[in-house]
Design a protein around this motif. Structure first.
Motif, PDB file in Angstrom:
ATOM      1  N   ARG A  15       0.841  -1.199   0.000  1.00 50.73           N
ATOM      2  CA  ARG A  15       0.000   0.000   0.000  1.00 50.73           C
ATOM      3  C   ARG A  15       0.879   1.252   0.000  1.00 50.73           C
ATOM      4  O   ARG A  15       1.944   1.273   0.613  1.00 50.73           O
ATOM      5  N   CYS A  23       0.434  -1.624  -6.123  1.00 54.13           N
ATOM      6  CA  CYS A  23      -0.016  -1.418  -4.736  1.00 54.13           C
ATOM      7  C   CYS A  23      -1.381  -0.740  -4.692  1.00 54.13           C
ATOM      8  O   CYS A  23      -1.775  -0.040  -5.636  1.00 54.13           O
ATOM      9  N   GLU A  24      -2.079  -0.924  -3.586  1.00 47.83           N
ATOM     10  CA  GLU A  24      -3.257  -0.118  -3.323  1.00 47.83           C
ATOM     11  C   GLU A  24      -2.797   1.308  -3.020  1.00 47.83           C
ATOM     12  O   GLU A  24      -1.778   1.507  -2.359  1.00 47.83           O
ATOM     13  N   PRO A  59      -9.148   2.831  -0.834  1.00 47.91           N
ATOM     14  CA  PRO A  59      -8.181   2.959  -1.927  1.00 47.91           C
ATOM     15  C   PRO A  59      -8.799   3.639  -3.140  1.00 47.91           C
ATOM     16  O   PRO A  59     -10.018   3.603  -3.345  1.00 47.91           O
ATOM     17  N   HIS A  93      -8.030   4.410  -7.473  1.00 48.17           N
ATOM     18  CA  HIS A  93      -7.217   4.032  -8.630  1.00 48.17           C
ATOM     19  C   HIS A  93      -6.219   5.149  -8.919  1.00 48.17           C
ATOM     20  O   HIS A  93      -6.565   6.332  -8.845  1.00 48.17           O
TER      21      HIS A  93
END
Length: 263
Positions: free
Chosen positions: A59, A88-89, A220, A222
């Protein structure tokens, strides 16, 4: 979840690594110029110190502004690039939200936080947040206003303007100092320590710990959909009487295509 978090929205840079809710590394870095040369160096130093590699990251969390236009752009662009490149997020919060979380993490007795940044042009960036689980909830959206206008709004919003934890380089501008202290804050009776500071809170550790633990109020986004939160136009836009920042960012990420997606 190994999480990297950084805040480059102001000259008071904050960088941290956390895993499963535990802080592994923290680096404060005050800069006098740009983060362009320093950001990834600090990230690599923290990963090495923790015995980790970029490929271990799951993350990435960044602050999206307000603050320095250049600092915000560098931070957001680097966060998006790392998250996209490493798979990763990605998490993004305003710098004021991260400041509020850091203030409340430091002051366990406080329920409310009012982070304040000097926005120049006779204004401050501020917002009102309250503690909510392991993160914070926004109660008054961040904006740029004259200090007196923000203060009047706080008096209408808060039952006791003495109670929040205030923090950031705009705190003295908003609250006043010494003889200029707001009359509603004038000390009554015995002196007492109040949770106010003009220093920049430890934003990155608070964000890294919360994101790595999966705080409910953090979601999260994009990488293609993340945009900076400037809150107002740049000096160049003001001088040229332009507004080049969309009020509502586009959400359709399908119009973007990278080499990963290419047939």
């Amino acid at each position: 979840m190994l999480t990297l978090a950084f805040d480059t929205a102001t000259l008071n840079g904050r960088f941290a690594l956390a895993e499963n809710g535990q802080l592994l590394e923290y680096r404060p870095l005050n800069v006098s110029g740009s983060y362009a040369d320093a950001l990834l160096v600090v990230v690599n130093e923290m990963l090495t110190a923790a015995g980790k590699d970029r490929r271990d990251l799951r993350r990435v969390a960044v602050t999206t502004g307000p603050g320095s236009f250049t600092g915000v752009r560098i931070g957001v662009a680097t966060g998006k690039g790392l998250a996209w490149g490493l798979g990763c997020e990605l998490f993004g919060v305003t710098s004021l939200e991260a400041m509020a979380a850091a203030l409340l993490a430091e002051h366990s007795e406080a329920t409310w936080a009012v982070p304040v940044l000097d926005a120049r042009r006779g204004e401050v960036f501020a917002g009102v947040y309250k503690r909510s689980g392991s993160w914070v909830e926004c109660c008054v959206s961040p904006s740029a206003r004259k200090p007196d206008a923000w203060w009047e709004h706080l008096l209408l919003t808060l039952d006791d303007p003495n109670s929040p934890a205030y923090g950031g380089d705009g705190t003295g501008i908003l609250l006043g100092q010494g003889e200029t202290l707001r009359p509603e804050l004038a000390q009554q009776g015995m002196p007492q320590v109040r949770p106010w500071t003009s220093s920049h809170p430890a934003t990155a550790p608070a964000l890294a710990v919360a994101a790595s633990a999966g705080a409910d109020l953090l979601a999260p986004v994009h990488p293609f959909a993340m945009v900076p939160s400037y809150l107002r136009g740049s000096d160049a836009e003001v001088k040229r009487q332009l507004n080049l920042t969309p009020k509502i960012p586009g959400t359709d990420i399908s119009i973007h295509q990278s080499r990963k997606d290419a047939p």
